[in-house]
Design an enzyme around this catalytic site. Sequence first.
Site, PDB file in Angstrom:
ATOM      1  N   HIS A 186      51.415  41.258  26.191  1.00 51.52           N
ATOM      2  CA  HIS A 186      52.224  41.515  24.994  1.00 51.52           C
ATOM      3  C   HIS A 186      51.414  41.484  23.715  1.00 51.52           C
ATOM      4  O   HIS A 186      51.636  42.294  22.802  1.00 51.52           O
ATOM      5  CB  HIS A 186      53.358  40.485  24.921  1.00 51.52           C
ATOM      6  CG  HIS A 186      52.909  39.053  24.930  1.00 51.52           C
ATOM      7  ND1 HIS A 186      53.425  38.101  24.087  1.00 51.52           N
ATOM      8  CD2 HIS A 186      51.983  38.388  25.685  1.00 51.52           C
ATOM      9  CE1 HIS A 186      52.863  36.928  24.318  1.00 51.52           C
ATOM     10  NE2 HIS A 186      51.976  37.089  25.290  1.00 51.52           N
ATOM     11  N   ARG A 187      50.448  40.574  23.615  1.00 50.98           N
ATOM     12  CA  ARG A 187      49.704  40.447  22.362  1.00 50.98           C
ATOM     13  C   ARG A 187      48.721  41.605  22.161  1.00 50.98           C
ATOM     14  O   ARG A 187      48.432  41.974  21.021  1.00 50.98           O
ATOM     15  CB  ARG A 187      49.008  39.096  22.288  1.00 50.98           C
ATOM     16  CG  ARG A 187      49.995  37.942  22.357  1.00 50.98           C
ATOM     17  CD  ARG A 187      49.580  36.707  21.600  1.00 50.98           C
ATOM     18  NE  ARG A 187      50.575  35.654  21.789  1.00 50.98           N
ATOM     19  CZ  ARG A 187      51.711  35.571  21.115  1.00 50.98           C
ATOM     20  NH1 ARG A 187      51.998  36.476  20.193  1.00 50.98           N
ATOM     21  NH2 ARG A 187      52.564  34.585  21.351  1.00 50.98           N
TER      22      ARG A 187
ATOM     23  N   ASP B 120      45.912  32.349  19.988  1.00 49.26           N
ATOM     24  CA  ASP B 120      46.787  33.521  20.095  1.00 49.26           C
ATOM     25  C   ASP B 120      46.770  34.342  18.810  1.00 49.26           C
ATOM     26  O   ASP B 120      46.593  35.565  18.836  1.00 49.26           O
ATOM     27  CB  ASP B 120      48.220  33.092  20.427  1.00 49.26           C
ATOM     28  CG  ASP B 120      48.360  32.603  21.863  1.00 49.26           C
ATOM     29  OD1 ASP B 120      47.424  32.811  22.654  1.00 49.26           O
ATOM     30  OD2 ASP B 120      49.396  32.011  22.181  1.00 49.26           O
TER      31      ASP B 120
ATOM     32  N   ASN C  85      54.817  35.404  34.615  1.00 51.13           N
ATOM     33  CA  ASN C  85      53.477  35.126  34.079  1.00 51.13           C
ATOM     34  C   ASN C  85      53.591  34.136  32.932  1.00 51.13           C
ATOM     35  O   ASN C  85      52.855  34.209  31.960  1.00 51.13           O
ATOM     36  CB  ASN C  85      52.805  36.420  33.607  1.00 51.13           C
ATOM     37  CG  ASN C  85      51.304  36.260  33.419  1.00 51.13           C
ATOM     38  OD1 ASN C  85      50.703  35.277  33.859  1.00 51.13           O
ATOM     39  ND2 ASN C  85      50.688  37.215  32.746  1.00 51.13           N
TER      40      ASN C  85
ATOM     41  N   LYS D 243      44.111  33.785  29.725  1.00 54.12           N
ATOM     42  CA  LYS D 243      45.458  34.052  29.230  1.00 54.12           C
ATOM     43  C   LYS D 243      46.107  35.135  30.106  1.00 54.12           C
ATOM     44  O   LYS D 243      45.760  35.313  31.265  1.00 54.12           O
ATOM     45  CB  LYS D 243      45.394  34.473  27.765  1.00 54.12           C
ATOM     46  CG  LYS D 243      44.837  33.408  26.834  1.00 54.12           C
ATOM     47  CD  LYS D 243      45.830  32.292  26.592  1.00 54.12           C
ATOM     48  CE  LYS D 243      45.348  31.335  25.515  1.00 54.12           C
ATOM     49  NZ  LYS D 243      46.369  30.304  25.191  1.00 54.12           N
TER      50      LYS D 243
ATOM     51  N   LYS E 100      58.025  30.977  21.384  1.00 53.71           N
ATOM     52  CA  LYS E 100      57.983  30.823  22.841  1.00 53.71           C
ATOM     53  C   LYS E 100      57.583  29.400  23.209  1.00 53.71           C
ATOM     54  O   LYS E 100      58.191  28.780  24.099  1.00 53.71           O
ATOM     55  CB  LYS E 100      56.988  31.812  23.448  1.00 53.71           C
ATOM     56  CG  LYS E 100      56.813  31.650  24.958  1.00 53.71           C
ATOM     57  CD  LYS E 100      55.703  32.532  25.502  1.00 53.71           C
ATOM     58  CE  LYS E 100      54.333  32.074  25.050  1.00 53.71           C
ATOM     59  NZ  LYS E 100      53.234  32.779  25.750  1.00 53.71           N
TER      60      LYS E 100
ATOM     61  N   SER F 225      42.813  24.644  29.114  1.00 51.59           N
ATOM     62  CA  SER F 225      44.120  24.944  28.539  1.00 51.59           C
ATOM     63  C   SER F 225      44.776  23.649  28.086  1.00 51.59           C
ATOM     64  O   SER F 225      44.835  22.673  28.844  1.00 51.59           O
ATOM     65  CB  SER F 225      45.019  25.643  29.564  1.00 51.59           C
ATOM     66  OG  SER F 225      46.338  25.770  29.060  1.00 51.59           O
ATOM     67  N   SER F 226      45.300  23.649  26.866  1.00 55.92           N
ATOM     68  CA  SER F 226      46.034  22.475  26.382  1.00 55.92           C
ATOM     69  C   SER F 226      47.351  22.304  27.121  1.00 55.92           C
ATOM     70  O   SER F 226      47.970  21.234  27.057  1.00 55.92           O
ATOM     71  CB  SER F 226      46.290  22.605  24.875  1.00 55.92           C
ATOM     72  OG  SER F 226      47.157  23.708  24.609  1.00 55.92           O
TER      73      SER F 226
ATOM     74  N   ARG G 151      59.402  24.532  25.888  1.00 53.94           N
ATOM     75  CA  ARG G 151      59.314  23.074  25.880  1.00 53.94           C
ATOM     76  C   ARG G 151      60.708  22.468  25.688  1.00 53.94           C
ATOM     77  O   ARG G 151      61.082  21.498  26.360  1.00 53.94           O
ATOM     78  CB  ARG G 151      58.386  22.603  24.760  1.00 53.94           C
ATOM     79  CG  ARG G 151      56.894  22.758  25.046  1.00 53.94           C
ATOM     80  CD  ARG G 151      56.110  22.546  23.762  1.00 53.94           C
ATOM     81  NE  ARG G 151      54.677  22.481  23.942  1.00 53.94           N
ATOM     82  CZ  ARG G 151      53.880  23.533  24.073  1.00 53.94           C
ATOM     83  NH1 ARG G 151      54.406  24.753  24.120  1.00 53.94           N
ATOM     84  NH2 ARG G 151      52.563  23.388  24.178  1.00 53.94           N
TER      85      ARG G 151
ATOM     86  N   LYS H 225      57.792  40.044  26.792  1.00 53.92           N
ATOM     87  CA  LYS H 225      57.405  38.666  27.117  1.00 53.92           C
ATOM     88  C   LYS H 225      57.767  37.714  25.990  1.00 53.92           C
ATOM     89  O   LYS H 225      58.187  36.570  26.239  1.00 53.92           O
ATOM     90  CB  LYS H 225      55.907  38.603  27.411  1.00 53.92           C
ATOM     91  CG  LYS H 225      55.402  37.234  27.845  1.00 53.92           C
ATOM     92  CD  LYS H 225      53.939  37.300  28.209  1.00 53.92           C
ATOM     93  CE  LYS H 225      53.359  35.931  28.511  1.00 53.92           C
ATOM     94  NZ  LYS H 225      53.898  35.341  29.743  1.00 53.92           N
TER      95      LYS H 225
ATOM     96  N   GLY I 103      52.975  30.840  31.499  1.00 54.41           N
ATOM     97  CA  GLY I 103      52.226  29.589  31.560  1.00 54.41           C
ATOM     98  C   GLY I 103      52.986  28.431  30.946  1.00 54.41           C
ATOM     99  O   GLY I 103      52.875  27.289  31.397  1.00 54.41           O
TER     100      GLY I 103
ATOM    101  N   ARG J  66      41.365  38.268  27.680  1.00 51.27           N
ATOM    102  CA  ARG J  66      41.528  38.873  26.358  1.00 51.27           C
ATOM    103  C   ARG J  66      40.205  39.143  25.650  1.00 51.27           C
ATOM    104  O   ARG J  66      40.142  40.053  24.815  1.00 51.27           O
ATOM    105  CB  ARG J  66      42.427  37.977  25.493  1.00 51.27           C
ATOM    106  CG  ARG J  66      43.889  38.035  25.915  1.00 51.27           C
ATOM    107  CD  ARG J  66      44.754  37.062  25.153  1.00 51.27           C
ATOM    108  NE  ARG J  66      46.174  37.305  25.417  1.00 51.27           N
ATOM    109  CZ  ARG J  66      47.157  36.490  25.046  1.00 51.27           C
ATOM    110  NH1 ARG J  66      46.874  35.374  24.387  1.00 51.27           N
ATOM    111  NH2 ARG J  66      48.413  36.786  25.317  1.00 51.27           N
TER     112      ARG J  66
ATOM    113  N   SER K  63      42.894  23.856  21.418  1.00 51.10           N
ATOM    114  CA  SER K  63      44.254  24.213  20.984  1.00 51.10           C
ATOM    115  C   SER K  63      45.088  22.974  20.631  1.00 51.10           C
ATOM    116  O   SER K  63      46.242  22.843  21.023  1.00 51.10           O
ATOM    117  CB  SER K  63      44.961  25.039  22.068  1.00 51.10           C
ATOM    118  OG  SER K  63      44.209  26.166  22.426  1.00 51.10           O
TER     119      SER K  63
END
Length: 447
Positions: A398-399, A326, A103, A353, A33, A179-180, A38, A429, A105, A357, A209
């Site tokens: 999803h995770r 993740d 959703n 996230k 993903k 967040s990176s 990217r 996702k 990011g 989480r 990250s």
Amino acid sequence: MTPQLPHPKHYPQHIDLEPVLHAEGTVRLPGSKSISNRTLLLAALAEGSTTIHDLLASDDTMVMLGALRALGIRWDEIDERTIVVHGGGGLLPKREADLFMGNAGTAIRPLTAALAVIGGDYTLHGVSRMHERPIGDLVDALNAAGAQIEYTGEPGYPPLRIRRGHIHAERIAVRGNVSSQFLTALLMAAPLMTGSHPVSIDVVGELISKPYIEITLNLMRRFGVEVEQNGWASFTVHPGQRYASPGSIHVEGDASSASYFLAAGAIAGGPVRVEGVGLHSIQGDVRFADALERMGAIVTRGENWIEARSNGVLKAIDADFNHIPDAAMTIAVAALYADGPSTLRNIASWRVKETDRLAAMAAELRKLGAEVEEGADYLRITPPEQLKPATIATYDDHRMAMCFSLASLDGQARRGNAMRILDPKCVAKTFPDYFEAFAGIARNELF
């Protein structure tokens, strides 16, 4: 054309997983993903057309593809995993658009920076959870540099309204500890800002990250832009550089998705092999395999594959997982099969996230009988003697769904049990066919 997404519409409201005695087999991973989204944006900003092979077909990539089309970028579907994007050469044909970002990011943050630099009249919004995920550090950095971004809801969060600004700063500062993706967004937009002067991006505080920034820098190089790096403190893009299509590019298999199958091999016998990532992967989450080795699993690696098998009961682990947030979720469930308490440290980013989480993982692990200590940025997990049957809430994450499928594994510890996974369609996702792939390695007999 519209991609034929293998969306799991056939999934019911829940899936019941019976105990799995043994895990063995080979899984071909879906595309990453992080790399997919990217690459889509870089291809859209580049001069020329880019053929993207092995693109992830998922909700998040559909969001990015839909946004690019709304912005006037043409793309053609060759087949389910191959897209040709016709780049705009640093421009976007449509200067007005209303963009639904779901959703995702990995879509909204880089697009926000690119649109703020290019200029126009854009609105960006998503699902309710997206409107709870912070974007203030990125917006503050861009507005301080001359952008014109407004919040149309809660300050610091989407929805956003982006108007035509004038980026003038030669130095931009952004916090790195939330967040990176904020730094990734500024890096990807920097070549659009340079003009006749370099643009430097300074990181304020700790950068989390870091492997995800390495992905960004690697892909920018593939599209012809070099970034001068001063450790992890600052990054400079010199003028005269423009994104140019590499012609074609292949998306690696998703290393985060690999974690579930490698963990299955480590817990329930194996060998389980994942194909699509290997020795030369650009994704930091391949380091998940190193963590499994620390827990006693036997891991082997090839050019385009990684394989894991059990070496008996897993060992407890106490480690900093800031570099693989993740994939670290999978370690939390693997810890149920360890020989003592495990501690996952420096994972505060879990809270911003797809769901919180840290809180979600603690709640669901306790349902299985584990003792869980939840801190601001850590989890300490003490495994039970025997897992309890449980109904696992997935929080539209999803995770969460994929991680807790592993609690059905029996393995050497004889701990697995029947699991009910609620809302299994949330895996769309990033991995629409996850439960089919998981069933493919499940074995009913030990030998």
